[in-house]
Design a protein around this motif. Structure first.
Motif, short mmCIF file in Angstrom:
data_model
loop_
_atom_site.label_atom_id
_atom_site.label_comp_id
_atom_site.label_asym_id
_atom_site.label_seq_id
_atom_site.Cartn_x
_atom_site.Cartn_y
_atom_site.Cartn_z
N TYR A 68 20.82 44.21 27.20
CA TYR A 68 21.07 42.81 27.54
C TYR A 68 21.21 42.73 29.06
O TYR A 68 22.05 43.45 29.64
CB TYR A 68 22.36 42.32 26.89
CG TYR A 68 22.27 42.22 25.38
CD1 TYR A 68 21.62 41.15 24.79
CD2 TYR A 68 22.85 43.19 24.56
CE1 TYR A 68 21.54 41.05 23.40
CE2 TYR A 68 22.77 43.09 23.18
CZ TYR A 68 22.12 42.01 22.61
OH TYR A 68 22.04 41.90 21.23
N THR A 117 22.05 48.92 24.92
CA THR A 117 22.82 48.74 23.68
C THR A 117 22.22 49.59 22.57
O THR A 117 22.92 50.08 21.71
CB THR A 117 22.81 47.25 23.30
OG1 THR A 117 23.50 46.53 24.32
CG2 THR A 117 23.48 47.00 21.98
N PRO A 125 29.94 50.77 12.69
CA PRO A 125 31.12 49.99 13.08
C PRO A 125 30.74 48.76 13.90
O PRO A 125 29.60 48.64 14.37
CB PRO A 125 31.94 50.97 13.92
CG PRO A 125 30.95 51.96 14.41
CD PRO A 125 29.87 52.04 13.39
N ASN A 126 31.71 47.86 14.12
CA ASN A 126 31.48 46.70 14.99
C ASN A 126 31.03 47.17 16.35
O ASN A 126 31.56 48.14 16.89
CB ASN A 126 32.77 45.91 15.18
CG ASN A 126 33.13 45.14 13.92
OD1 ASN A 126 32.27 44.87 13.09
ND2 ASN A 126 34.39 44.79 13.79
N GLY A 127 30.05 46.46 16.88
CA GLY A 127 29.59 46.77 18.23
C GLY A 127 28.62 47.94 18.31
O GLY A 127 28.21 48.33 19.40
N ALA A 128 28.22 48.48 17.16
CA ALA A 128 27.32 49.65 17.17
C ALA A 128 25.91 49.29 17.61
O ALA A 128 25.13 50.16 18.02
CB ALA A 128 27.27 50.28 15.78
N GLY A 129 25.57 48.00 17.50
CA GLY A 129 24.22 47.58 17.89
C GLY A 129 23.36 47.16 16.72
O GLY A 129 22.14 46.99 16.85
N THR A 181 23.23 44.27 14.94
CA THR A 181 22.60 42.95 15.12
C THR A 181 21.53 43.02 16.20
O THR A 181 20.46 42.41 16.07
CB THR A 181 23.68 41.90 15.49
OG1 THR A 181 24.56 41.78 14.37
CG2 THR A 181 23.07 40.55 15.79
N GLU A 198 23.14 36.06 10.69
CA GLU A 198 24.53 36.21 10.30
C GLU A 198 25.19 34.82 10.27
O GLU A 198 24.92 33.99 11.12
CB GLU A 198 25.22 37.12 11.34
CG GLU A 198 26.63 37.48 10.97
CD GLU A 198 27.25 38.43 11.99
OE1 GLU A 198 26.53 39.22 12.62
OE2 GLU A 198 28.47 38.35 12.15
N GLU A 200 24.44 40.96 7.59
CA GLU A 200 25.76 40.77 6.98
C GLU A 200 25.78 39.68 5.90
O GLU A 200 26.54 38.72 6.00
CB GLU A 200 26.78 40.37 8.06
CG GLU A 200 26.90 41.35 9.20
CD GLU A 200 27.90 42.45 8.91
OE1 GLU A 200 28.41 42.53 7.76
OE2 GLU A 200 28.14 43.26 9.81
N GLN A 203 28.51 45.35 6.33
CA GLN A 203 29.80 46.00 6.57
C GLN A 203 30.32 46.69 5.31
O GLN A 203 31.02 47.69 5.39
CB GLN A 203 30.86 44.95 6.98
CG GLN A 203 30.71 44.41 8.37
CD GLN A 203 31.18 45.40 9.42
OE1 GLN A 203 31.97 46.30 9.12
NE2 GLN A 203 30.69 45.24 10.63
#
Ligand code: ATP
Length: 244
Positions: A13, A19, A38-42, A44, A91, A168, A201
């Motif tokens: 980005y 990312t 996990p959240n933020g893993a990339g 999306t 999402e 998700e 998730q």
């Protein structure tokens, strides 16, 4: 045959550090492939790279290639990618809240060519999902979360994708509604032959549904395999399945 192939993809980005780093992944025709992490893993970001939605977020693929049905899709705009046969359900159930169920479906059928073929496709959706037929004149706003997710999937199918991407799909849904959505995804795969790539998730549900899965951590694929292989991996059971 390979439907989707990510070949050493790196994405960033703006001027931020990448990312996604060196992400390689395949989805065969007819497969259901899940991406966990996990959240933020990339996760999306990876889906956006496939469906051409990175540019809208000031992101871009800087290295590697993405191919669908053997042809590169790197750098194509989202509309071109839809025409190649890839449709993503974003999402958060992005339905048009002030339109009726039927109007939402017709809006998803704009690639059908004519209003007549869009109407035929909508009729097919009502046959496939009788719960939606009963709600055809209701405003999307008045639908429950589960019904909205069902509508979002049906709207995506209006474009007759070969590959359906779901980000998700169970987010924010009660467990019973989440189970209905997973059952629906399985049906779409089995009955309509649509290849599925999903980020989820709920690792347990995703592994129950998928033919294969990838684990993405900090922008890199750290594990890949069949559900049985992943369940047997102590890292997966500890981090994603809540087994000590
Ligand atoms: P989540 O489950 O939280 O959605 P994720 O695995 O899908 O996580 P991404 O949303 O792809 O992860 O985010 C990966 C990284 O990229 C995060 O550090 C996030 O802050 C960053 N990021 C995501 N979208 C943007 C954006 N539009 N601009 C800048 N950075 C972004």
């Amino acid at each position: 045959m390979t439907a989707l192939e990510l070949d050493h993809v790196q994405a960033s980005y703006g001027s931020l550090a990448p990312t996604l780093r060196d992400v390689s992944l395949t989805v065969a025709d007819g497969e259901v492939v899940a991406v966990l992490g996990p959240n933020g893993a990339g996760k999306t970001t990876m889906l956006r790279a496939v469906s051409g939605l990175l540019a809208g977020e000031r992101g871009r693929v800087t290295h590697g290639d993405l191919r669908f049905a053997g042809r590169s899709i790197r750098g194509l705009d989202p509309g071109m990618i839809v025409r190649r046969g890839i449709v993503q359900v974003l999402e958060g159930r992005q339905v048009f809240r002030h339109l009726t169920v039927e109007q939402n479906l017709l809006a998803g059928g704009h690639t059908a060519g004519s209003l007549r073929s869009a109407r035929a496709a909508a009729r097919e959706m009502f046959e496939l999902f009788p719960a939606l037929a009963a709600l055809r004149r209701s405003k999307a706003d008045n639908l429950s979360g589960g019904e909205q997710q069902l509508l979002a999937v049906a709207r995506a199918l209006m474009a007759r994708p070969r590959l359906l991407i779901l980000d998700e799909p169970s987010l924010g849904l009660a467990p019973i509604r989440a189970r209905e959505i997973f059952a629906l995804v399985a049906r779409v795969n089995r009955e309509r032959g649509v290849t599925i790539l999903l980020v989820e998730q709920n690792a347990r549900a995703a592994l129950a549904l998928a033919d294969r899965a990838y684990v993405l951590e900090a922008g890199t694929v750290v594990l890949a395999g069949t559900p049985a292989e992943l369940r047997a991996d102590p890292r997966v059971s500890a981090a994603y399945l809540g087994v000590a």
